[in-house]
Design a protein around this motif. Structure first.
Motif, mmCIF file in Angstrom:
data_model
loop_
_atom_site.group_PDB
_atom_site.id
_atom_site.type_symbol
_atom_site.label_atom_id
_atom_site.label_comp_id
_atom_site.label_asym_id
_atom_site.label_seq_id
_atom_site.Cartn_x
_atom_site.Cartn_y
_atom_site.Cartn_z
ATOM 1 N N SER A 66 4.106 10.206 -2.890
ATOM 2 C CA SER A 66 3.619 11.321 -3.692
ATOM 3 C C SER A 66 4.622 12.457 -3.600
ATOM 4 O O SER A 66 5.416 12.524 -2.670
ATOM 5 C CB SER A 66 2.264 11.766 -3.177
ATOM 6 O OG SER A 66 2.383 12.188 -1.839
ATOM 7 N N GLU A 116 2.563 4.369 -0.962
ATOM 8 C CA GLU A 116 2.548 5.244 -2.126
ATOM 9 C C GLU A 116 3.400 6.453 -1.819
ATOM 10 O O GLU A 116 3.364 6.993 -0.724
ATOM 11 C CB GLU A 116 1.120 5.676 -2.454
ATOM 12 C CG GLU A 116 0.338 4.569 -3.108
ATOM 13 C CD GLU A 116 -0.824 5.120 -3.918
ATOM 14 O OE1 GLU A 116 -0.856 6.350 -4.157
ATOM 15 O OE2 GLU A 116 -1.679 4.310 -4.292
ATOM 16 N N ILE A 170 7.863 15.143 -0.817
ATOM 17 C CA ILE A 170 7.643 13.707 -0.840
ATOM 18 C C ILE A 170 6.844 13.278 0.375
ATOM 19 O O ILE A 170 7.184 13.617 1.513
ATOM 20 C CB ILE A 170 8.980 12.959 -0.871
ATOM 21 C CG1 ILE A 170 9.655 13.182 -2.215
ATOM 22 C CG2 ILE A 170 8.778 11.467 -0.619
ATOM 23 C CD1 ILE A 170 10.877 12.346 -2.417
ATOM 24 N N GLU A 171 5.759 12.579 0.089
ATOM 25 C CA GLU A 171 5.002 12.007 1.199
ATOM 26 C C GLU A 171 4.814 10.540 0.942
ATOM 27 O O GLU A 171 4.572 10.121 -0.177
ATOM 28 C CB GLU A 171 3.645 12.691 1.321
ATOM 29 C CG GLU A 171 3.774 14.064 1.920
ATOM 30 C CD GLU A 171 2.468 14.520 2.544
ATOM 31 O OE1 GLU A 171 1.564 13.663 2.721
ATOM 32 O OE2 GLU A 171 2.352 15.712 2.851
ATOM 33 N N ILE A 172 4.973 9.785 1.988
ATOM 34 C CA ILE A 172 4.829 8.348 1.869
ATOM 35 C C ILE A 172 3.583 7.953 2.630
ATOM 36 O O ILE A 172 3.476 8.201 3.834
ATOM 37 C CB ILE A 172 6.047 7.633 2.458
ATOM 38 C CG1 ILE A 172 7.310 8.168 1.785
ATOM 39 C CG2 ILE A 172 5.932 6.131 2.262
ATOM 40 C CD1 ILE A 172 8.565 7.808 2.515
ATOM 41 N N SER A 173 2.611 7.382 1.910
ATOM 42 C CA SER A 173 1.399 6.942 2.585
ATOM 43 C C SER A 173 1.355 5.421 2.548
ATOM 44 O O SER A 173 2.006 4.794 1.717
ATOM 45 C CB SER A 173 0.180 7.519 1.892
ATOM 46 O OG SER A 173 0.142 7.054 0.556
ATOM 47 N N GLY A 174 0.609 4.868 3.477
ATOM 48 C CA GLY A 174 0.466 3.416 3.498
ATOM 49 C C GLY A 174 1.600 2.722 4.200
ATOM 50 O O GLY A 174 1.734 1.507 4.134
ATOM 51 N N LEU A 175 2.432 3.491 4.884
ATOM 52 C CA LEU A 175 3.509 2.867 5.658
ATOM 53 C C LEU A 175 2.892 1.982 6.725
ATOM 54 O O LEU A 175 2.023 2.423 7.477
ATOM 55 C CB LEU A 175 4.361 3.934 6.341
ATOM 56 C CG LEU A 175 5.646 4.348 5.672
ATOM 57 C CD1 LEU A 175 6.455 5.219 6.619
ATOM 58 C CD2 LEU A 175 6.456 3.159 5.237
ATOM 59 N N ASP A 226 0.799 -1.216 0.000
ATOM 60 C CA ASP A 226 0.000 0.000 0.000
ATOM 61 C C ASP A 226 0.836 1.271 0.000
ATOM 62 O O ASP A 226 0.308 2.369 -0.014
ATOM 63 C CB ASP A 226 -0.900 0.037 1.243
ATOM 64 C CG ASP A 226 -1.835 -1.162 1.268
ATOM 65 O OD1 ASP A 226 -1.962 -1.811 0.213
ATOM 66 O OD2 ASP A 226 -2.415 -1.439 2.334
#
Lengths: 148, 148
Positions: free
Chosen positions: A124, A122, B121-126, A120
């Motif tokens: 961005s 992602e 930069i952003e990390i989602s779902g970590l 999951d």
DNA sequence: CTGTGTGCAAACGTTTTGCACTTTA
DNA sequence: TAAAGTGCAAAACGTTTGCACACAG
């Protein structure tokens, strides 16, 4: 039950013959040493190994392989796309039997690499590659240590 | 104009005395070698260096430093929080004068590390860290090569 | 039988270390 | 002048390589 070696799918149970086929397909002769190492690597679920660790494991499994052959084999497997190299630690090279697109935890106290279980993640806000460059891969390494 | 060394802010122009102060604050004696290396590291904008490269640069700058001292100094600076180690390549260790939270391009053809210029930069779902572990840092390495 | 793979030991490149000497405070 | 830092050469570390022998096709 199915598993993967590189981008090959194979059915468990027919492992022996299958490993032979996979090696052949990769252009590598199925020698005793390569089959034994492949079996250690792919015999269970996915794994992360260093050359030294795999060599030790082979040894305690009664498989006679020289360290040089372990290094050579890991490199050949990697070049064949059967393994992926994971750069997490300057001191040692790790290889991942899971060659699909995914990311890693690195457990600092234990020098151990673990797959991040979800897909999951992602990212961005990634900028363009510098002028004239193209992105080959994005690695995310989440460094963790015991919460003590 | 201001710049940063580790988490110290300093004003350009007063570099000499300031570097002395920064080293002192880090608990390191301001020796000729350390000052010279610090000047190379922090004299311009932020940089990414390997020990070998910094040693060569010092040499061609007329600064006499042994390679061992460069290695020791880089490690001391890192331990003092003045540099951050960047793990992008198994073959060599890189140090980044920018110790704030950010990510990197690694230019594979040139073995060169470059800061990713945005902070977007952003990390989602970590996922959660494994049980009993806590996250110390998240590294993102965007590997690029020439688009040829 | 030919060519590929293996093992060993030696070479390699990067990094660290032991020890005598120098510098700093 | 005591404590810390330096340089050198040597060691250490992970990894690769050269070469003689072994094995697969």
């Amino acid at each position: 039950m199915t598993a993967h070696i590189g981008n090959q799918r194979y059915t468990h149970g027919s492992r022996g013959p299958c490993l032979t086929a996979v090696l052949r397909m990769a252009g590598l002769r199925p020698t005793r040493q390569r089959l034994a190492l492949a079996d250690l690597l792919y015999g269970g679920g996915h794994r992360h190994v260093s050359a030294e660790a795999l060599h030790a494991e082979a040894g305690s499994d009664g498989v006679t392989v020289s360290l040089a052959t372990v290094y050579n084999t890991l490199r050949q497997f990697k070049d064949a796309g059967l393994l992926r190299e994971v750069t997490v630690d300057a001191a040692r090279t790790y290889f991942d039997t899971n060659t699909s697109d995914h990311h890693h935890f690195f457990i600092e106290d234990e020098d151990r690499v673990v797959d991040i279980p979800t897909n999951d993640i992602e990212i961005s806000g990634l900028p363009e590659a510098p002028k004239g460059m193209k992105i080959t891969h994005v690695d995310v390494v989440v460094r963790v240590k015991s919460a003590g």
